[in-house]
Design an enzyme around this catalytic site. Structure first.
Site, PDB file in Angstrom:
ATOM      1  N   PHE A  48      35.944  65.553  87.646  1.00 50.55           N
ATOM      2  CA  PHE A  48      36.320  64.986  86.347  1.00 50.55           C
ATOM      3  C   PHE A  48      37.342  65.846  85.597  1.00 50.55           C
ATOM      4  CE2 PHE A  48      31.869  63.620  87.172  1.00 50.55           C
ATOM      5  CZ  PHE A  48      32.179  62.309  87.501  1.00 50.55           C
TER       6      PHE A  48
ATOM      7  N   LEU B 102      31.384  62.357  94.233  1.00 45.39           N
ATOM      8  CA  LEU B 102      31.505  61.209  93.329  1.00 45.39           C
ATOM      9  C   LEU B 102      32.909  61.146  92.729  1.00 45.39           C
ATOM     10  CD1 LEU B 102      28.147  61.410  91.383  1.00 45.39           C
ATOM     11  CD2 LEU B 102      28.777  59.697  93.054  1.00 45.39           C
TER      12      LEU B 102
END
Length: 323
Positions: A46, A323
């Site tokens: 992220f 992810l």
């Protein structure tokens, strides 16, 4: 907020006047194995920077800051992925896509209409049965955590780069709680009707994309193949593994279709080259490169050959899904 998380590893940068968040980087602690060498790492993910600040060299500042914070807590290695080539990937995997709602994907510009084909043919080609076929298939529950963790550990130790899942990590990442409003993870197990032993497990997660400038559709719901495992991997010379995975993943596609997903995405990691082409996955344009920080090792197979084509002989390398 994975087990062992600390808020100091969730780093944000705000504008001094408006207080708007303009950049972020996150780290999640875990343990991985690289060719049986087990050690603690931070999964870096992220990394986001506002469009207007992307030429200001802010990314290196964020990376240096989270590195400093990891060092202060005694963690000196990290794992991260990127869609671009940086010096130097430890492995590279190719993205594959399996349409579940081909017409919608065509209408938003995700899937092309092949030359000489028609919309009706493409819809028929990607049709899936309404019901799953494997007996004993059901959603994973809290009572299955021990058995799933043990099966995952054995299955993924077959790969050169793998995650050492603990039971609390399995509970956090793989079990959906009904108390949570938005479902992110879908996990299923196959329980033998006679012995009640869990023989198989698979999971996928939700990652939606916004569709811009389309009057009919506002979003594309993508299911990404997450972790899976099967006892068929432990037979002599892996006899029956390919056939078992084809059955499992076909049922995963059906369940994703039932959950209103539009496309099912997967990488060429783990044993995925055994079933991607047979289940009508098509190669995408994107690659995902795996990087290890402060750890040197020989290149790890990513399921593709030198021409970036699927190769079953290139399995056994990457066993981590980021992810």
């Amino acid at each position: 907020m994975s087990p062992g998380w600390r808020d100091i590893w969730h780093v944000g940068v705000r504008a001094s006047k408006s207080r708007k968040l303009v950049a972020s980087i996150c780290g999640v602690p875990t343990e991985i194995r690289v060719r049986d060498q087990k050690f603690k790492v931070i999964e870096i993910n992220f990394l986001c920077i506002h469009k207007k600040l992307r030429s200001k060299r802010l990314a290196p500042v964020l990376i240096k800051e989270i590195t400093r914070r990891c060092y202060l807590n005694g963690i000196y290695q990290a794992i991260y992925t990127a869609g671009v080539i940086l010096p130097k990937p430890v492995s590279s995997c190719q993205y594959y896509h399996r349409p579940l709602d081909w017409l919608k994907l065509y209408e938003v510009g995700f899937s092309p209409l092949p030359h000489g084909s028609t919309k009706a043919r493409q819809i028929a080609k990607n049709h899936l049965p309404n019901e799953t076929s494997m007996p004993g298939l059901r959603p994973m529950e809290v009572k299955d955590i021990d058995a799933v963790q043990e099966l995952l550990e054995r299955y993924f130790r077959r790969f050169d780069l793998n995650q050492a899942f603990t039971k609390v990590e399995v509970e956090h990442w793989l079990v959906h709680r009904d108390t949570v409003k938005e479902q992110v993870i879908w996990s299923y197990i196959v329980e033998d009707p006679q012995t009640h032993k869990i023989t198989d497990f698979f999971s996928f997660y939700n990652l939606e994309s916004t569709v811009i400038q389309n009057a009919k559709h506002k979003e594309v719901r993508a299911a990404y193949l997450y972790y899976y495992a099967t006892e068929a991997a432990f037979t002599e010379t892996e006899k029956g593994l390919k056939e078992r995975l084809l059955m499992l993943m076909n049922d995963a596609l059906i369940l994703a279709k039932q959950a209103r997903f539009d496309v099912f995405n997967a990488l060429t990691l783990a044993d995925n080259p055994l079933f991607l082409e047979q289940l009508k996955f098509g190669a995408g344009y994107g690659q995902l490169h795996y990087y290890l920080y402060n750890y040197r090792t020989a290149p790890i197979a990513g399921g593709v050959n030198e021409q970036n084509l699927l190769d079953e002989n290139k399995r056994g390398g990457v066993g981590i899904v980021m992810l």
